[in-house]
Write an enzyme that holds these catalytic residues in place. Sequence first.
Site, PDB file in Angstrom:
ATOM      1  N   GLN A 139     -42.412 -29.298 -49.886  1.00 36.75           N
ATOM      2  CA  GLN A 139     -42.500 -28.305 -48.818  1.00 36.75           C
ATOM      3  C   GLN A 139     -43.960 -27.966 -48.531  1.00 36.75           C
ATOM      4  OE1 GLN A 139     -41.728 -23.938 -49.087  1.00 36.75           O
ATOM      5  NE2 GLN A 139     -39.909 -24.506 -47.917  1.00 36.75           N
TER       6      GLN A 139
ATOM      7  N   PRO B  75     -37.099 -23.944 -52.731  1.00 33.18           N
ATOM      8  CA  PRO B  75     -38.516 -23.814 -53.089  1.00 33.18           C
ATOM      9  C   PRO B  75     -38.836 -22.377 -53.491  1.00 33.18           C
ATOM     10  CG  PRO B  75     -38.243 -23.961 -50.708  1.00 33.18           C
ATOM     11  CD  PRO B  75     -36.892 -24.190 -51.315  1.00 33.18           C
ATOM     12  N   MET B  76     -39.503 -22.228 -54.631  1.00 26.86           N
ATOM     13  CA  MET B  76     -39.897 -20.904 -55.103  1.00 26.86           C
ATOM     14  C   MET B  76     -41.338 -20.972 -55.594  1.00 26.86           C
ATOM     15  SD  MET B  76     -36.471 -19.793 -57.188  1.00 26.86           S
ATOM     16  CE  MET B  76     -36.325 -21.359 -58.042  1.00 26.86           C
ATOM     17  N   VAL B  77     -42.187 -20.165 -55.005  1.00 24.15           N
ATOM     18  CA  VAL B  77     -43.595 -20.132 -55.394  1.00 24.15           C
ATOM     19  C   VAL B  77     -43.688 -19.738 -56.865  1.00 24.15           C
ATOM     20  CG1 VAL B  77     -45.809 -18.968 -55.018  1.00 24.15           C
ATOM     21  CG2 VAL B  77     -44.375 -19.582 -53.064  1.00 24.15           C
TER      22      VAL B  77
ATOM     23  N   CYS C 204     -41.867 -18.251 -45.030  1.00 25.39           N
ATOM     24  CA  CYS C 204     -42.692 -17.504 -45.969  1.00 25.39           C
ATOM     25  C   CYS C 204     -43.237 -16.227 -45.327  1.00 25.39           C
ATOM     26  CB  CYS C 204     -43.858 -18.363 -46.460  1.00 25.39           C
ATOM     27  SG  CYS C 204     -44.918 -17.501 -47.635  1.00 25.39           S
TER      28      CYS C 204
ATOM     29  N   LYS D 230     -37.295 -24.956 -43.090  1.00 21.61           N
ATOM     30  CA  LYS D 230     -36.749 -23.729 -43.659  1.00 21.61           C
ATOM     31  C   LYS D 230     -37.200 -22.598 -42.749  1.00 21.61           C
ATOM     32  CE  LYS D 230     -38.277 -20.644 -46.933  1.00 21.61           C
ATOM     33  NZ  LYS D 230     -39.034 -20.360 -48.138  1.00 21.61           N
TER      34      LYS D 230
END
Length: 160
Positions: free
Chosen positions: A64, A10-12, A93, A134
Amino acid sequence: MTLPDLVLAPMVGLSELPFRILCRSDGANVCYTPMWHSRRFAVDDEYRKIAMASSVEDRPSVIQFAANTPEDFVNAGLLAQQNFDAIDLNLGCPQRDAREAHFGCYLIEREDWPVVTAIVRAASKSLKIPVYCKIRLCRKLEDTLEFVKLLEKAGCKLLT
Protein backbone atom coordinates in the site's frame (compact mmCIF):
# COMPACT_ATOMS: atom_id res chain seq x y z
CA MET A 1 -5.78 -13.79 -7.32
CA THR A 2 -8.96 -15.45 -6.02
CA LEU A 3 -11.03 -13.76 -3.37
CA PRO A 4 -9.61 -14.51 0.07
CA ASP A 5 -11.45 -15.72 3.13
CA LEU A 6 -9.46 -13.63 5.59
CA VAL A 7 -7.53 -10.43 4.82
CA LEU A 8 -5.06 -8.60 7.03
CA ALA A 9 -5.75 -4.91 6.47
CA PRO A 10 -2.89 -2.39 6.34
CA MET A 11 -2.02 -1.07 9.79
CA VAL A 12 0.71 1.49 10.42
CA GLY A 13 3.30 0.09 12.77
CA LEU A 14 1.88 -3.44 12.70
CA SER A 15 1.68 -4.85 9.18
CA GLU A 16 5.40 -5.50 8.76
CA LEU A 17 6.57 -8.94 7.65
CA PRO A 18 6.77 -10.72 11.06
CA PHE A 19 3.18 -9.75 11.90
CA ARG A 20 1.95 -10.75 8.44
CA ILE A 21 3.56 -14.19 8.85
CA LEU A 22 1.95 -14.55 12.28
CA CYS A 23 -1.46 -13.61 10.87
CA ARG A 24 -1.04 -16.12 8.04
CA SER A 25 -0.44 -18.85 10.63
CA ASP A 26 -3.87 -17.93 12.02
CA GLY A 27 -5.55 -18.13 8.60
CA ALA A 28 -5.01 -14.82 6.80
CA ASN A 29 -5.01 -15.55 3.04
CA VAL A 30 -3.91 -12.11 1.85
CA CYS A 31 -1.91 -9.53 3.78
CA TYR A 32 -1.35 -5.84 3.18
CA THR A 33 1.84 -4.02 4.06
CA PRO A 34 1.57 -0.84 6.09
CA MET A 35 1.26 2.35 4.09
CA TRP A 36 4.49 3.49 2.45
CA HIS A 37 5.14 6.91 0.91
CA SER A 38 5.45 6.38 -2.83
CA ARG A 39 7.85 9.24 -3.56
CA ARG A 40 10.27 8.20 -0.83
CA PHE A 41 9.97 4.53 -1.83
CA ALA A 42 11.02 5.39 -5.37
CA VAL A 43 14.16 7.33 -4.39
CA ASP A 44 15.34 5.98 -1.02
CA ASP A 45 17.05 2.58 -1.31
CA GLU A 46 17.06 1.90 2.45
CA TYR A 47 13.38 2.83 2.85
CA ARG A 48 12.51 0.64 -0.14
CA LYS A 49 14.49 -2.29 1.27
CA ILE A 50 12.48 -2.14 4.51
CA ALA A 51 9.17 -1.84 2.63
CA MET A 52 10.00 -4.73 0.30
CA ALA A 53 10.64 -7.23 3.12
CA SER A 54 8.81 -10.38 2.08
CA SER A 55 9.13 -14.15 1.93
CA VAL A 56 7.58 -17.09 0.10
CA GLU A 57 5.20 -17.53 3.07
CA ASP A 58 4.02 -13.94 2.58
CA ARG A 59 2.05 -14.43 -0.63
CA PRO A 60 -0.28 -13.26 -1.92
CA SER A 61 0.45 -9.82 -0.57
CA VAL A 62 -0.50 -6.23 -1.36
CA ILE A 63 1.76 -3.21 -0.94
CA GLN A 64 0.00 0.00 0.00
CA PHE A 65 1.19 3.47 -0.95
CA ALA A 66 0.28 7.03 -0.14
CA ALA A 67 0.51 9.11 -3.29
CA ASN A 68 -0.89 12.29 -4.75
CA THR A 69 0.61 12.18 -8.25
CA PRO A 70 0.42 9.51 -10.95
CA GLU A 71 4.20 9.64 -11.41
CA ASP A 72 4.99 8.87 -7.77
CA PHE A 73 2.51 5.99 -7.57
CA VAL A 74 3.60 4.44 -10.87
CA ASN A 75 7.32 4.79 -10.08
CA ALA A 76 6.83 3.07 -6.73
CA GLY A 77 4.67 0.38 -8.32
CA LEU A 78 7.22 -0.38 -11.01
CA LEU A 79 9.81 -1.04 -8.31
CA ALA A 80 7.45 -3.07 -6.11
CA GLN A 81 5.56 -5.20 -8.61
CA GLN A 82 8.04 -8.08 -8.72
CA ASN A 83 7.57 -8.69 -4.95
CA PHE A 84 3.84 -8.12 -4.55
CA ASP A 85 0.60 -9.37 -6.10
CA ALA A 86 -1.24 -6.03 -6.10
CA ILE A 87 -0.69 -2.36 -5.30
CA ASP A 88 -3.10 -0.35 -3.16
CA LEU A 89 -3.68 3.40 -3.25
CA ASN A 90 -4.44 4.66 0.25
CA LEU A 91 -7.38 7.04 0.10
CA GLY A 92 -8.37 6.51 3.71
CA CYS A 93 -5.53 7.65 5.98
CA PRO A 94 -6.65 10.49 8.29
CA GLN A 95 -3.26 11.12 9.94
CA ARG A 96 -1.86 14.63 10.29
CA ASP A 97 0.95 13.96 7.80
CA ALA A 98 -1.68 12.84 5.27
CA ARG A 99 -3.47 16.16 5.71
CA GLU A 100 -0.24 18.16 5.46
CA ALA A 101 1.01 16.30 2.36
CA HIS A 102 -2.48 16.02 0.84
CA PHE A 103 -2.89 12.27 0.46
CA GLY A 104 -5.00 9.53 2.05
CA CYS A 105 -8.56 10.55 2.92
CA TYR A 106 -7.72 14.13 1.97
CA LEU A 107 -8.03 13.09 -1.68
CA ILE A 108 -11.67 11.96 -1.55
CA GLU A 109 -13.21 15.37 -2.03
CA ARG A 110 -14.75 15.97 -5.46
CA GLU A 111 -12.09 18.50 -6.50
CA ASP A 112 -9.42 15.78 -6.13
CA TRP A 113 -11.23 13.08 -8.11
CA PRO A 114 -9.46 13.98 -11.39
CA VAL A 115 -6.00 13.46 -9.86
CA VAL A 116 -7.08 10.26 -8.08
CA THR A 117 -8.53 8.76 -11.25
CA ALA A 118 -5.39 9.82 -13.14
CA ILE A 119 -3.28 7.98 -10.54
CA VAL A 120 -5.36 4.80 -10.84
CA ARG A 121 -5.52 4.99 -14.64
CA ALA A 122 -1.75 5.51 -15.03
CA ALA A 123 -0.93 2.65 -12.68
CA SER A 124 -3.46 0.31 -14.31
CA LYS A 125 -1.85 0.94 -17.69
CA SER A 126 1.77 0.81 -16.48
CA LEU A 127 1.88 -2.06 -14.01
CA LYS A 128 1.62 -5.82 -14.41
CA ILE A 129 -0.20 -6.22 -11.09
CA PRO A 130 -3.73 -5.04 -10.27
CA VAL A 131 -4.45 -1.68 -8.66
CA TYR A 132 -6.61 -1.58 -5.54
CA CYS A 133 -7.96 1.43 -3.62
CA LYS A 134 -8.79 1.84 0.06
CA ILE A 135 -11.21 4.70 0.70
CA ARG A 136 -13.24 6.36 3.38
CA LEU A 137 -16.83 7.20 2.68
CA CYS A 138 -17.61 10.65 1.31
CA ARG A 139 -19.95 12.89 3.29
CA LYS A 140 -22.86 11.95 1.02
CA LEU A 141 -23.65 8.39 -0.05
CA GLU A 142 -24.34 9.58 -3.60
CA ASP A 143 -20.83 11.06 -3.79
CA THR A 144 -19.29 7.82 -2.54
CA LEU A 145 -21.15 5.82 -5.19
CA GLU A 146 -20.09 8.25 -7.92
CA PHE A 147 -16.49 8.19 -6.69
CA VAL A 148 -16.21 4.40 -6.61
CA LYS A 149 -17.67 4.15 -10.12
CA LEU A 150 -14.98 6.57 -11.33
CA LEU A 151 -12.29 4.49 -9.61
CA GLU A 152 -13.61 1.32 -11.23
CA LYS A 153 -13.72 2.98 -14.65
CA ALA A 154 -10.12 4.17 -14.14
CA GLY A 155 -8.98 0.59 -13.55
CA CYS A 156 -9.36 -0.15 -9.84
CA LYS A 157 -9.78 -3.92 -9.49
CA LEU A 158 -10.65 -4.07 -5.78
CA LEU A 159 -12.14 -1.46 -3.51
CA THR A 160 -11.93 -1.54 0.27
